[in-house]
Design an enzyme around this catalytic site. Structure first.
Site, PDB file in Angstrom:
ATOM      1  CB  CYS A  32      -0.853  -0.064   0.899  1.00 41.08           C
ATOM      2  SG  CYS A  32      -2.499   0.757   1.083  1.00 41.08           S
ATOM      3  NE  ARG A  40      -9.807   4.939   2.567  1.00 42.72           N
ATOM      4  CZ  ARG A  40      -8.667   5.337   2.250  1.00 42.72           C
ATOM      5  NH1 ARG A  40      -8.435   6.763   2.502  1.00 42.72           N
ATOM      6  NH2 ARG A  40      -7.274   4.670   2.536  1.00 42.72           N
ATOM      7  CG  HIS A  42      -3.499  -3.714   4.359  1.00 41.06           C
ATOM      8  ND1 HIS A  42      -2.376  -3.305   4.800  1.00 41.06           N
ATOM      9  CD2 HIS A  42      -4.062  -2.682   3.813  1.00 41.06           C
ATOM     10  CE1 HIS A  42      -2.158  -1.929   4.241  1.00 41.06           C
ATOM     11  NE2 HIS A  42      -3.220  -1.728   3.570  1.00 41.06           N
TER      12      HIS A  42
HETATM   13  N1  GLN Z   1      -2.755   6.804   2.297  1.00 43.85           N
HETATM   14  C1  GLN Z   1      -2.734   5.712   1.080  1.00 43.85           C
HETATM   15  C2  GLN Z   1      -3.903   5.637   0.366  1.00 43.85           C
HETATM   16  O1  GLN Z   1      -5.135   5.699   1.041  1.00 43.85           O
HETATM   17  C3  GLN Z   1      -2.256   4.585   1.580  1.00 43.85           C
HETATM   18  C4  GLN Z   1      -3.252   3.721   2.325  1.00 43.85           C
HETATM   19  C5  GLN Z   1      -2.617   2.127   3.168  1.00 43.85           C
HETATM   20  O2  GLN Z   1      -1.488   2.424   3.202  1.00 43.85           O
HETATM   21  N2  GLN Z   1      -3.375   1.520   3.496  1.00 43.85           N
HETATM   22  O3  GLN Z   1      -3.845   5.382  -0.938  1.00 43.85           O
END
Ligand code: GLN
Length: 243
Positions: free
Chosen positions: A96, A139, A203
């Site tokens: 990520c 998101r 994750h």
């Molecule tokens: N901040 C970044 C995004 O939302 C990475 C998020 C994360 O590492 N879970 O794209």
């Protein structure tokens, strides 16, 4: 003490550890121990030196935008050594935010552009980028399944990111989307493979849920350090955990 050992660097593990990305090291250690290999863990964080020749595996986890900007700044000082590690075929897992920062840049949710270190050829834009052909203001969150095109292996995970990542010419995807969103919700790619670097939005953590990938990366790390031993056979002889 075991006869064999690998040195592991956890890049910014105190700042970038979303959903317990550290579990990837626990998974690697779980398999290493069963074949008589010790894992020496080292946290490498703000202001610390990263010495490319010192490590056999590197984990660079995910983080929120705020932590990511702090890390992005410090990472510039480590860029030369990180590049050397990667170009010397060092195995690395970037999750990520870590995946994003190895590329050219990432765009935060508020539109701020943050420089990555450009040691890999991808870039990450923002969900509000008007150039995206499939645009939604959400998101990319939820369970995800992908298929690796070279091995046919399926990997399972959980994604939660706003950044939309696009791979460069020299990069191939970790997998093609079976279900979920992946790198950008548009081109059916998820993650990246470049040399011995694996990048992913998964994750879960990815190595605990996908023991086949953990074993693959461990084989690479051990073969690079101790080339005369058949590590693959040793790892094939122990059970693979998947969740
Ligand atoms: N901040 C970044 C995004 O939302 C990475 C998020 C994360 O590492 N879970 O794209």
């Amino acid at each position: 003490m075991a006869d064999y050992s690998i040195a592991v660097a956890h890049l910014y593990g105190d700042l970038m550890n979303t959903y317990g990305d550290y579990g990837n090291i626990i998974a690697l250690t779980y398999y290493a121990k069963q074949i008589g290999v010790d894992v020496d863990y080292q946290l490498v964080s703000l202001g610390d030196d990263f010495d490319a020749d010192q490590y056999d595996f590197v984990l660079f986890g995910g983080g929120q935008d705020y932590e990511e900007t702090i890390v992005a700044h410090d990472l510039q000082d480590k860029a030369t050594e990180v590049k050397q590690y990667i170009e010397n075929d060092g195995p690395l897992l970037a999750v990520c935010g870590g995946f994003q920062l190895l590329g050219h840049y990432m765009m935060m949710a508020d539109g701020t552009k943050v420089d990555g270190i450009g040691v890999m050829d991808h870039y990450t834009t923002n969900m509000h980028d008007p150039k995206l052909t499939v645009r939604n203001n959400e998101r990319l969150t939820g369970n995800i399944v992908i298929k690796n095109n070279e091995t046919g292996e399926e990997y399972h995970g959980f994604e939660n990111h706003q950044g939309r990542t696009f791979l460069g010419e020299s990069e191939r995807a970790l997998g093609t989307i079976v279900s979920g969103n992946g790198n950008n919700g548009m081109d059916q790619t998820e993650g990246v493979i470049y040399r011995n670097v694996y990048g992913s939005y998964f994750h879960g953590p990815i190595f605990t849920r996908n023991g086949n990938l953990a074993k693959r990366v461990l084989t690479t790390a051990l073969t690079r350090k101790y080339p005369s031993i058949d590590w693959q056979s040793k790892l094939n002889a122990i059970p693979t955990e998947t969740f």
